[in-house]
Design a protein around this motif. Structure first.
Motif, PDB file in Angstrom:
ATOM      1  N   VAL A  81       0.841  -1.203   0.000  1.00 39.98           N
ATOM      2  CA  VAL A  81       0.000   0.000   0.000  1.00 39.98           C
ATOM      3  C   VAL A  81       0.875   1.252   0.000  1.00 39.98           C
ATOM      4  O   VAL A  81       0.617   2.216  -0.735  1.00 39.98           O
ATOM      5  CB  VAL A  81      -0.951   0.013   1.216  1.00 39.98           C
ATOM      6  CG1 VAL A  81      -1.613   1.378   1.381  1.00 39.98           C
ATOM      7  CG2 VAL A  81      -2.024  -1.074   1.065  1.00 39.98           C
ATOM      8  N   GLU A  82       1.928   1.236   0.821  1.00 33.32           N
ATOM      9  CA  GLU A  82       2.833   2.386   0.874  1.00 33.32           C
ATOM     10  C   GLU A  82       3.612   2.534  -0.428  1.00 33.32           C
ATOM     11  O   GLU A  82       3.845   3.650  -0.908  1.00 33.32           O
ATOM     12  CB  GLU A  82       3.809   2.239   2.056  1.00 33.32           C
ATOM     13  CG  GLU A  82       3.146   2.367   3.415  1.00 33.32           C
ATOM     14  CD  GLU A  82       2.393   3.679   3.575  1.00 33.32           C
ATOM     15  OE1 GLU A  82       2.981   4.740   3.275  1.00 33.32           O
ATOM     16  OE2 GLU A  82       1.214   3.646   3.965  1.00 33.32           O
ATOM     17  N   ARG A  84       2.579   1.757  -3.393  1.00 35.94           N
ATOM     18  CA  ARG A  84       1.675   2.270  -4.425  1.00 35.94           C
ATOM     19  C   ARG A  84       1.636   3.800  -4.437  1.00 35.94           C
ATOM     20  O   ARG A  84       1.449   4.420  -5.479  1.00 35.94           O
ATOM     21  CB  ARG A  84       0.248   1.734  -4.219  1.00 35.94           C
ATOM     22  CG  ARG A  84       0.077   0.273  -4.555  1.00 35.94           C
ATOM     23  CD  ARG A  84      -1.382  -0.156  -4.431  1.00 35.94           C
ATOM     24  NE  ARG A  84      -2.113   0.086  -5.671  1.00 35.94           N
ATOM     25  CZ  ARG A  84      -2.987   1.062  -5.858  1.00 35.94           C
ATOM     26  NH1 ARG A  84      -3.240   1.915  -4.878  1.00 35.94           N
ATOM     27  NH2 ARG A  84      -3.625   1.203  -7.008  1.00 35.94           N
ATOM     28  N   LYS A  85       1.804   4.399  -3.262  1.00 34.48           N
ATOM     29  CA  LYS A  85       1.737   5.861  -3.157  1.00 34.48           C
ATOM     30  C   LYS A  85       2.885   6.544  -3.897  1.00 34.48           C
ATOM     31  O   LYS A  85       2.777   7.717  -4.257  1.00 34.48           O
ATOM     32  CB  LYS A  85       1.756   6.289  -1.680  1.00 34.48           C
ATOM     33  CG  LYS A  85       0.549   5.812  -0.884  1.00 34.48           C
ATOM     34  CD  LYS A  85       0.697   6.188   0.584  1.00 34.48           C
ATOM     35  CE  LYS A  85      -0.464   5.662   1.420  1.00 34.48           C
ATOM     36  NZ  LYS A  85      -0.295   5.973   2.860  1.00 34.48           N
ATOM     37  N   LEU A  86       3.979   5.818  -4.115  1.00 35.55           N
ATOM     38  CA  LEU A  86       5.171   6.408  -4.728  1.00 35.55           C
ATOM     39  C   LEU A  86       5.267   6.121  -6.220  1.00 35.55           C
ATOM     40  O   LEU A  86       6.123   6.687  -6.903  1.00 35.55           O
ATOM     41  CB  LEU A  86       6.431   5.878  -4.029  1.00 35.55           C
ATOM     42  CG  LEU A  86       6.508   6.101  -2.514  1.00 35.55           C
ATOM     43  CD1 LEU A  86       7.744   5.417  -1.946  1.00 35.55           C
ATOM     44  CD2 LEU A  86       6.527   7.588  -2.188  1.00 35.55           C
ATOM     45  N   ARG A  88       4.476   6.279 -10.082  1.00 38.16           N
ATOM     46  CA  ARG A  88       3.905   7.225 -11.044  1.00 38.16           C
ATOM     47  C   ARG A  88       3.489   6.529 -12.343  1.00 38.16           C
ATOM     48  O   ARG A  88       2.579   6.967 -13.015  1.00 38.16           O
ATOM     49  CB  ARG A  88       4.931   8.326 -11.377  1.00 38.16           C
ATOM     50  CG  ARG A  88       5.349   9.190 -10.205  1.00 38.16           C
ATOM     51  CD  ARG A  88       4.229  10.085  -9.721  1.00 38.16           C
ATOM     52  NE  ARG A  88       4.670  11.088  -8.779  1.00 38.16           N
ATOM     53  CZ  ARG A  88       4.839  10.875  -7.485  1.00 38.16           C
ATOM     54  NH1 ARG A  88       4.621   9.657  -6.993  1.00 38.16           N
ATOM     55  NH2 ARG A  88       5.223  11.842  -6.678  1.00 38.16           N
ATOM     56  N   TYR A 163     -12.663   7.748   1.636  1.00 38.81           N
ATOM     57  CA  TYR A 163     -12.694   7.050   0.348  1.00 38.81           C
ATOM     58  C   TYR A 163     -14.054   7.210  -0.322  1.00 38.81           C
ATOM     59  O   TYR A 163     -14.138   7.466  -1.531  1.00 38.81           O
ATOM     60  CB  TYR A 163     -12.367   5.565   0.526  1.00 38.81           C
ATOM     61  CG  TYR A 163     -12.397   4.800  -0.782  1.00 38.81           C
ATOM     62  CD1 TYR A 163     -11.325   4.884  -1.663  1.00 38.81           C
ATOM     63  CD2 TYR A 163     -13.495   4.037  -1.140  1.00 38.81           C
ATOM     64  CE1 TYR A 163     -11.354   4.212  -2.877  1.00 38.81           C
ATOM     65  CE2 TYR A 163     -13.529   3.368  -2.354  1.00 38.81           C
ATOM     66  CZ  TYR A 163     -12.451   3.455  -3.216  1.00 38.81           C
ATOM     67  OH  TYR A 163     -12.494   2.799  -4.424  1.00 38.81           O
ATOM     68  N   TYR A 353      -6.933  12.800 -12.824  1.00 35.28           N
ATOM     69  CA  TYR A 353      -6.984  12.829 -11.363  1.00 35.28           C
ATOM     70  C   TYR A 353      -7.622  14.100 -10.819  1.00 35.28           C
ATOM     71  O   TYR A 353      -7.763  14.256  -9.613  1.00 35.28           O
ATOM     72  CB  TYR A 353      -5.571  12.666 -10.775  1.00 35.28           C
ATOM     73  CG  TYR A 353      -4.562  13.650 -11.311  1.00 35.28           C
ATOM     74  CD1 TYR A 353      -4.506  14.966 -10.844  1.00 35.28           C
ATOM     75  CD2 TYR A 353      -3.660  13.265 -12.298  1.00 35.28           C
ATOM     76  CE1 TYR A 353      -3.591  15.869 -11.349  1.00 35.28           C
ATOM     77  CE2 TYR A 353      -2.731  14.167 -12.810  1.00 35.28           C
ATOM     78  CZ  TYR A 353      -2.697  15.456 -12.328  1.00 35.28           C
ATOM     79  OH  TYR A 353      -1.783  16.345 -12.832  1.00 35.28           O
TER      80      TYR A 353
END
Length: 415
Positions: A81-82, A84-86, A88, A163, A353
């Motif tokens: 999960v972490e 995925r945040k990085l 691009r 969410y 987005y």
């Protein structure tokens, strides 16, 4: 194998408890000794009592390895999960999402949702599937709110509301998004002191965004100030860049240029203090917008972008944001370099987005800029195509300088 007895004995010793302390008046020391040595099996009633004395869930004592596997899976998934945040790259993101689904799927029958880790695994599984299939109904997702509330995971519960709010904003149903957040705020009100301060700031941030989206400036600023006061009180900088950027954009959109000067300065100081590339880029977005709309220093746009590309040479991927194209187009338009506007804006898009009406209106204005450039270059077909697209895009949005520019351009092209 005496797995149960060994687990009870090991846990008892870890907690530095004697057999006498564990049995209390409910069991005998001899019976506990037999259980620990695998020579007797406790009844479920006795096992529940032992678990209570050891301050663990009875399921922990009965674990045949499944719980350990689920805990390892939970840790692994949270790391994903972490990660995925990085990411691009869309293809890389899709690949990781599918891998996460494949990791969880074999354990679905064991994931009963009886504790935090299991509820979270179910939630992530749902979210990753919905990332693949955006049409997936959100009806099932509401159950996670009730499950988190049952185990007093109020911060996680509130994130579920975030969410659901974002999903409504993505559908441009801003009133529904606000209603969901207000419901969440009311739901967690009794547990306010038990909620992570970061999550409370996130709540205020989302409420600020949602009230802004329905053009309720008073309430938007109310929650924004609550967030800033809380951040200052706790001496944390979490989301400060986003708050100041939002205040800056709202002041520009409402033509309150005096306030915009205040917030561009705060963003500059924060950027210098944090020395964080993403904050520097956010400051640059804001500075370009300030130069174009307040100082009207159009010749400074291109040099400013180049300066930051040198400064942040290891983060050039951050400059792929279409905002740079748009601000360069606007500057060239004001300098009456219409062929440059068309050349620079050839690949102009509305980023997928973006969902907030002010952000969207800002991008639609770039299409109006290109429309006028086409018009002045005698390409009326392209001009009318772009301006109709821009005008249709902002029709239901609040009044801003962006919407005003688009309508004036429409009138000029179709007069």
């Amino acid at each position: 194998m005496n797995i149960l007895g060994e687990r009870i004995k090991k846990l008892r010793k870890e907690k530095k408890l004697t057999q006498t302390e564990v049995v209390g008046e409910r069991l005998t020391k001899g019976m506990l000794s037999l259980i620990e040595n695998g020579k007797a099996q406790p009844s479920m009633e006795s096992l529940c009592f032992i678990a209570k004395q050891l301050n663990v869930d009875v399921s922990y004592l009965l674990d045949d390895g499944t719980m350990t596997a689920l805990r390892n899976l939970y840790t692994d998934i949270e790391e994903d999960v972490e990660r995925r945040k990085l990411i691009r790259d869309p293809d890389e993101l899709q690949s990781l999402t599918i891998k996460m689904i494949e990791k969880i799927e074999p354990f679905l029958t064991e994931i009963q949702g009886t504790n935090y880790e299991q509820i979270r695994l179910r939630e992530v599984y749902f979210l990753m599937n919905r990332t693949i299939n955006k049409a997936k109904s959100l009806d099932e997702y509401w159950k996670f709110i009730d499950q988190y509330e049952e185990i007093h995971a109020y911060s996680r519960m509130l994130r579920c509301y975030f969410y659901l709010c974002l999903s409504s904003i993505e559908q441009r149903n801003y009133s529904e998004a606000l209603s969901i957040l207000k419901q969440g705020e009311e739901k967690v009100a009794p547990y306010e002191l038990m909620i992570d301060p970061m999550v409370r700031i996130d709540l205020y941030y989302n409420l600020t965004i949602s009230y802004s989206a329905v053009d309720d400036v008073r309430m938007s600023e109310h929650y924004l100030q609550k967030a800033l006061e809380m951040a200052k009180k706790l001496q944390i900088f979490y989301r400060m860049d986003r708050f100041y950027h939002l205040l800056f954009i709202q002041s520009i959109a409402g033509e309150d240029y005096e306030r915009s000067r205040e917030y561009i300065e705060k963003l500059r100081l924060l950027s210098e203090f944090a020395e964080e590339p993403t904050i520097s880029i956010l400051f640059l977005y804001s500075k370009l917008h300030y130069l174009n709309n307040v100082e009207k220093n159009y010749r400074q746009i291109a040099p400013e972008i180049q300066h930051y590309k040198v400064k942040l040479h290891n983060y050039l991927f951050l400059f792929k944001n279409p905002i740079f194209i748009g601000e360069e187009m606007y500057a060239e338009f004001k300098l009456k370099n219409y062929t440059n506007v068309i050349r620079i804006g050839e690949s102009l898009i509305i980023p997928s987005y973006l969902h907030h009406p002010i952000d969207l209106a800002k991008y639609y204005r770039f299409f109006a800029v290109r429309a006028l450039a086409y018009y002045y270059e005698n390409d009326e077909v392209a001009a009318k195509r772009d301006i109709i697209f821009a005008k249709n895009g902002v029709e239901d949005f609040p009044s801003t300088i962006y919407k005003k520019f688009i309508y004036e351009a429409f009138n000029e092209i179709f007069m």
